[in-house]
Design an enzyme around this catalytic site. Structure first.
Site, mmCIF file in Angstrom:
data_model
loop_
_atom_site.group_PDB
_atom_site.id
_atom_site.type_symbol
_atom_site.label_atom_id
_atom_site.label_comp_id
_atom_site.label_asym_id
_atom_site.label_seq_id
_atom_site.Cartn_x
_atom_site.Cartn_y
_atom_site.Cartn_z
ATOM 1 N N TYR A 1 -2.323 -0.320 10.336
ATOM 2 C CA TYR A 1 -2.403 -0.802 8.950
ATOM 3 C C TYR A 1 -1.147 -0.402 8.169
ATOM 4 C CZ TYR A 1 -4.264 -1.279 4.167
ATOM 5 O OH TYR A 1 -4.456 -1.608 2.846
ATOM 6 N N SER B 1 0.839 -1.206 0.000
ATOM 7 C CA SER B 1 0.000 0.000 0.000
ATOM 8 C C SER B 1 0.867 1.247 0.000
ATOM 9 C CB SER B 1 -0.896 0.009 1.239
ATOM 10 O OG SER B 1 -1.564 1.252 1.391
#
Length: 316
Positions: A219, A206
């Site tokens: 995250y 990501s």
């Protein structure tokens, strides 16, 4: 006759190019952009309930047999990026097994139909990647049902937006790490003894693992770990002829983001801060996975983290 034939071919080619450009323009105009409708779902979120539905069918993508005869296992393959990757892998000739949470069976059934519509076999494997025993059982099931594991896509993820570290419970922190990095480790550990030279592992990272994100502390940390895991594993496996790479997208219109948001208002401007002023659709991300899975395309590529950011050039 030869000259006339060449003219006919040129005219036909020109018409084909014009038709393709028109189709591309129509598809681009069909991409949703902010403001998006207000919406929120509880975890894990279902693609079937999203408005608008994510685009995963990639109607302009033509398969060319790049993965003929191969078998792919995709975690989180029921929806979002995982679903789009499953469809394109099947279009390129691969049989596909998908892992997903039991609560996501509605989405998984749609993905199965999409894989089979491409003429390939689909295997559904419900369970939770935080369970090491389940991960090991999935590897054995794929081998028993489909015969091999040639491509492993570690993609399943858990995400929950929180404004500060004080708001992140120990339970959330534990679940995020166990899903996003433990699950990757489990699947890789159990799959590798069954994978042969020429196989590929593709991890989903990501932009948050490259640049951080103030509301995604846990995250982002897992995504950074995935990037480091990718590079380290690539070094470890290069002599065995198994390539390991990572795709690190920016915002993508998937159920993960619907469930991660704290309110229905949070997704209204989702993706608007990219240079393209919109989130990616899953079908725009999936071809990169095909590229990395295919030895025809990427036999000399391993250990890379490829970012897909809608025009942002500052990552990394």
């Amino acid at each position: 006759m030869k000259t006339a034939s060449r003219k006919t071919v040129r005219k036909s080619s020109a018409r084909g190019a014009k038709s393709l450009r028109e189709a591309e323009n129509r598809r681009e105009k069909a991409r949703p952009s902010a403001p998006m409708p207000r919406q929120h779902q509880e975890h894990p979120g279902l693609e079937a309930r999203m408005n608008p539905r994510p685009q995963y069918k990639a109607p302009l993508y033509k398969g060319s047999g790049k993965l003929n005869g191969k078998v792919a296992l995709i975690t989180g393959g029921d929806s979002g990026i995982g679903r789009a990757v499953a469809v394109l892998f099947a279009r390129e000739g691969a049989d596909v097994a998908i892992m997903f949470l039991p609560e996501e069976k509605v989405d998984a059934a749609e993905t199965k139909r999409a894989i089979e519509a491409e003429g390939r076999r689909a295997l559904l494997l419900p369970g939770d990647v935080t369970d090491a025993d389940y991960c090991e059982e999935c590897i054995e099931s794929v081998l028993a049902e489909l015969g091999s594991i040639d491509v492993l896509v570690n993609n399943a993820a858990y995400q929950e937006n929180k404004g500060s570290i004080d708001e992140i419970s120990l339970e959330q922190f534990d679940r995020t790490f166990k899903t996003n990095i433990y699950g990757y480790f489990y699947l890789t550990k159990f799959a590798l003894p069954k994978m042969k030279r020429g196989a590929a592992i593709i991890n989903t990272g990501s932009i948050t693992g490259l640049e951080g994100h103030k509301e995604l502390l846990d995250y982002s940390a897992t995504k950074g770990a995935i990037h480091a895991f990718t590079k380290s594993l690539a070094q470890n496996l290069v002599e065995k002829g198994i390539r390991v790479n990572c795709v690190a997208p920016g915002p993508v219109w998937t159920p993960l983001n619907m469930a991660a948001s704290e309110s229905a208002d949070d997704v209204v401007q989702f993706g608007a801060d990219t240079p393209m002023e919109r989130a990616a659709q899953p079908e725009e991300i999936a071809p990169t996975y095909v590229f990395l899975a295919s030895n025809i395309d990427s036999s000399y590529i391993t250990g890379e983290v490829i970012s897909l950011l809608g025009g942002d050039t500052t990552a990394g």
